[in-house]
Write an enzyme that holds these catalytic residues in place. Sequence first.
Site, PDB file in Angstrom:
ATOM      1  N   ASP A 213       0.948  -1.569   0.244  1.00 56.20           N
ATOM      2  CA  ASP A 213      -0.280   0.215   0.229  1.00 56.20           C
ATOM      3  C   ASP A 213       1.138   1.218  -0.030  1.00 56.20           C
ATOM      4  O   ASP A 213       2.367   1.392  -0.148  1.00 56.20           O
ATOM      5  CB  ASP A 213      -0.752  -0.102   1.598  1.00 56.20           C
ATOM      6  CG  ASP A 213      -1.933   1.030   1.465  1.00 56.20           C
ATOM      7  OD1 ASP A 213      -2.078   1.703   0.367  1.00 56.20           O
ATOM      8  OD2 ASP A 213      -2.307   1.808   2.467  1.00 56.20           O
ATOM      9  N   GLY A 214       0.175   2.708  -0.260  1.00 54.05           N
ATOM     10  CA  GLY A 214       1.384   3.508  -0.071  1.00 54.05           C
ATOM     11  C   GLY A 214       1.416   4.158   0.776  1.00 54.05           C
ATOM     12  O   GLY A 214       2.047   4.706   1.795  1.00 54.05           O
TER      13      GLY A 214
END
Length: 361
Positions: A213-214
Site C-alpha cells: 500500500d502507499g
Amino acid sequence: TPASMSGSGSEAAQPGEDEEVRTQEAEQDWAAAKAFYDNLVSKKPRPPKPQHAITVAVSSRALFDLVEERRIYEEQGLEKYVKYQQDKENVTLKPGPAFHFVKALEHVNARLLELYPDDEERFDIVLMTNNHAQVGVRLINSINHYGLTIERFCMTGGKSPIGYLTAYLTNLYLSADSEKVQEAIEAGIAAATMFTANKDVAYSDTQLRVAFDGDAVLFSDESEQIVKEQGLDRFFEHEKLNENKPLAQGPLKGFLEALGKLQKKFYAKNERLNCPIRIFLVTARSAASSGARVLKTLRSWGLEIDEALFLAGAPKGPILVKIRPHIFFDDQMFHIEGAQKLGTIAAHVPYGVAQKYNKSA
C-alpha cells in the site's frame, strides 16, 4: 657478540613486552581458527555479514503454524507448553503465514549467488522469537525438513526480542504478535503483523512478489490524515497543490529501497526480463486525482515500481488475487481482512492515523 649473549645471561622480558607477545599469540590463534573455518567445504552458503545483508527477522509463529501450541501455552502455562514442544520434537511444524515469503527470499538468494558468488548483498533470514531455548530443537528440525537456510536464531526465553532487532541491523521484522510489531515500529524498525490467508493459493516458485500500500506504508500518513479529518475533496485539492512536493517516507520505504537495490543487480547482468523480484503498488488512491504525487515521489527517491494499481477506493482483494503476492503490506485492517478472505497473505503495518480508527472500530 649480540647483546643478549653478553654478561651472565639474557635479561627478563619487561611486562609491556609480555603483553605484546600475548596479543600477537592471540591474533595468530584467531587467524588460524578463521583460516580453518574458511577452508571447511560446505554446500550451504555462509550467512552474509549483517552490515552487507538485507536482514529479515521472522518470529516462529509467523514462519510456522503454532496455533495449537499457542492455545496450550495460554490455557495450560509455560511448563506444559515446553513439554508439549519437546514431546513433538520430531513432528514437523506446518508452514505459517511468512513461510512462502521466506522461501521466495531464498530463491532470490540462490539466483544472486549464481550471478555474484562473492557478493554478500543478499537476504539473511533470522529466526527472532521469544520462545525458550528448549523449544529450539523442534524449530531446527522443522527448518531442516523444509530445507530453509536459516542459520541465525535469537531465542529470548519470554523476553521481548525488540532490542536484538537493532543489533541484527534488521531491515524488516515479521511477527504474529501485534504488540511486538507496534514496539518495533515505535523503535523505528520496519515491521508488520502477519495474517494467514483464509484460502490456499499457489505462489510463484521463481519470483518474489511483494505488494505495498502507499500512504502510511511506503509514504507518511500526511495525506491520509487529511482524508480522515477533512474529507476526500480537500485531499484531492491538497495533492494537486503539492504534486511536485515529495511525500515524506513511511515505515517500509527502506525495505522497498533494499528490494530495488537487488533488482538493479539483476538488471546489471541483463536479467531485467527474468528478474526474480517483482514489486507492486496497490493503493486506494485514484490515478487522475492523486496518483501523480505518488509516482513523482518514487521518482525523487530513485525507486521503481514494476506495477502501480490505483483503485480509486475499490476493494483490493480481487486485484491481489490476480497478483498473488507472497506478502501484501497495508496499514488498514479492513484491507487486510478483505485480502485474507480471498486468499492473500497480508501483513498489517501499525503506523499512522488509521490506527486510531482501527482501534475505535
